[in-house]
Motif scaffolding. Structure first.
Motif, PDB file in Angstrom:
ATOM      1  N   ILE A   1     -10.396  12.622  -3.563  1.00 13.31           N
ATOM      2  CA  ILE A   1      -8.878  11.971  -3.713  1.00 13.31           C
ATOM      3  C   ILE A   1      -8.255  10.877  -2.877  1.00 13.31           C
ATOM      4  CG2 ILE A   1      -5.836  11.940  -2.864  1.00 13.31           C
ATOM      5  CD1 ILE A   1      -6.638  15.074  -3.146  1.00 13.31           C
ATOM      6  N   GLN A   2      -8.923  10.869  -1.897  1.00 15.55           N
ATOM      7  CA  GLN A   2      -8.531   8.742  -1.435  1.00 15.55           C
ATOM      8  C   GLN A   2      -9.817   7.814  -1.721  1.00 15.55           C
ATOM      9  OE1 GLN A   2      -8.603   7.962   3.179  1.00 15.55           O
ATOM     10  NE2 GLN A   2     -10.528   6.484   2.393  1.00 15.55           N
ATOM     11  N   GLU A   3     -10.904   8.083  -2.663  1.00 17.54           N
ATOM     12  CA  GLU A   3     -11.696   7.324  -3.311  1.00 17.54           C
ATOM     13  C   GLU A   3     -11.543   6.638  -4.702  1.00 17.54           C
ATOM     14  OE1 GLU A   3     -13.518   4.947  -1.358  1.00 17.54           O
ATOM     15  OE2 GLU A   3     -12.782   5.855  -0.277  1.00 17.54           O
ATOM     16  N   PHE A   4     -10.595   8.285  -5.040  1.00 16.24           N
ATOM     17  CA  PHE A   4     -10.551   8.011  -6.705  1.00 16.24           C
ATOM     18  C   PHE A   4      -8.893   8.306  -7.312  1.00 16.24           C
ATOM     19  CE2 PHE A   4     -15.287   9.139  -5.851  1.00 16.24           C
ATOM     20  CZ  PHE A   4     -15.787   8.702  -6.803  1.00 16.24           C
ATOM     21  N   ASN A   5      -8.485   9.407  -6.911  1.00 17.92           N
ATOM     22  CA  ASN A   5      -6.772   8.884  -6.951  1.00 17.92           C
ATOM     23  C   ASN A   5      -6.336   8.278  -6.831  1.00 17.92           C
ATOM     24  OD1 ASN A   5      -5.491  10.074  -9.261  1.00 17.92           O
ATOM     25  ND2 ASN A   5      -4.670  12.045  -7.228  1.00 17.92           N
ATOM     26  N   GLU A   6      -5.973   7.067  -5.427  1.00 16.08           N
ATOM     27  CA  GLU A   6      -5.232   6.950  -4.971  1.00 16.08           C
ATOM     28  C   GLU A   6      -5.466   5.374  -5.164  1.00 16.08           C
ATOM     29  OE1 GLU A   6      -5.046   7.348  -0.848  1.00 16.08           O
ATOM     30  OE2 GLU A   6      -4.032   9.621  -1.395  1.00 16.08           O
ATOM     31  N   LYS A   7      -7.135   4.901  -5.472  1.00 17.65           N
ATOM     32  CA  LYS A   7      -7.618   4.355  -6.188  1.00 17.65           C
ATOM     33  C   LYS A   7      -7.611   3.588  -7.604  1.00 17.65           C
ATOM     34  CE  LYS A   7      -9.961   3.150  -2.255  1.00 17.65           C
ATOM     35  NZ  LYS A   7     -11.963   2.777  -1.805  1.00 17.65           N
ATOM     36  N   GLY A   8      -6.447   4.774  -8.392  1.00 17.82           N
ATOM     37  CA  GLY A   8      -5.913   4.803  -9.905  1.00 17.82           C
ATOM     38  C   GLY A   8      -7.686   5.128 -10.776  1.00 17.82           C
TER      39      GLY A   8
END
Length: 268
Positions: free
Chosen positions: A177-184
């Motif tokens: 989530i941190q590496e993909f979702n939160e970075k769009g």
């Protein structure tokens, strides 16, 4: 776009019953050719029987088995409750698919029952390097292997885990989530169809059912009767019946506690 669907599982021995059902249910309901990669600890008496039955199906091209101990990246694992070596393995997609021509992979947890054609989910894949449910649960993932390999995501995930892993409540999920979702960089699909918690299944709808929680359909004390009936149907498709499938409630509870204890010690 390739017609072949590459599917990845990582399962320790405690989840083998679920793995067999996840594989069978995926094969039975899928309209396109399937190629499986399975990371596992070791074979047990049921493994060859299940794989032989599945590879005889017309839509199964291959079941490739990789032993967890053969993955170089697994040496970076540090034990933590509810996050086993096997869960860590899904962060090593570059190594697992290093010699593969696959450009995308569908990851499924081994406690999933596929009760719908995953070809529809496969074809949802777009421009995002990762797709997960709109509830951000990592039990079902569509992963862009070209991106994963070209960006060196194996080592990147290992570095993040070493730096921040102890702060994550759900380590691999929170990391993704941190590496993909939160970075769009993450796309989403509807969890109602593609990653539905088993407690919400109505017993009728076609979907991917995720048996979240410590109790599973192969435990005697599992609480969702409709899901148990469906699980037993797919299990029987492979093995002919469910004899020997379930331990008693006390034994199941002890096995879960012992499993978590070994994870804390870094033994799993």
């Amino acid at each position: 776009m390739s017609d072949v669907i590459d599917v990845f599982f990582a399962s320790d021995r405690a989840y083998y019953s679920g793995l067999f059902v996840a594989l069978e249910s995926c094969v039975v309901n899928c309209s396109q050719p399937l190629r499986f990669t399975v990371v596992m600890n070791e074979a047990d008496p049921r493994t060859a029987r299940c794989f032989d039955k599945l590879t005889a199906r017309e839509n199964v091209l291959e079941i490739r088995v990789i032993l967890l101990s053969d993955l170089d990246g697994i040496d970076n694992y540090k034990g933590r409750a509810h996050f086993s070596k096997m869960a860590f393995a899904r962060l090593l997609m570059g190594e697992i698919y290093s010699s593969s021509e696959a450009v995308r992979v569908l990851y499924l947890d081994p406690d999933i029952i596929v009760h719908v054609d995953v070809a529809e989910l496969w074809n949802l894949g777009g421009d995002n390097p990762l797709m997960m449910s709109n509830e951000n649960n990592s039990g079902v993932l569509l992963m862009d292997l070209d991106y994963w390999r070209s960006e060196g995501m194996d080592q990147h995930c290992i570095d993040i885990w070493k730096r921040d892993g102890q702060e994550f409540k759900h380590p691999d999920q929170d990391l993704l989530i941190q590496e993909f979702n939160e970075k769009g960089l993450c796309g989403h699909f509807d969890y109602h169809k593609w990653n539905l918690g088993s407690g919400h299944w109505d017993g009728v709808s076609a979907c991917v059912i995720h048996c979240i929680g410590g109790r599973k359909p192969w435990h005697e004390d599992y609480q969702y009767a409709k899901v148990t009936t469906l699980f037993d149907r797919y299990y029987t498709d492979i093995f002919g019946d469910t004899r020997g499938l379930r331990q008693g409630a006390l034994a199941s509870s002890f096995a879960r506690r012992w499993n978590n204890f070994k994870i804390k010690l870094g033994l799993k």
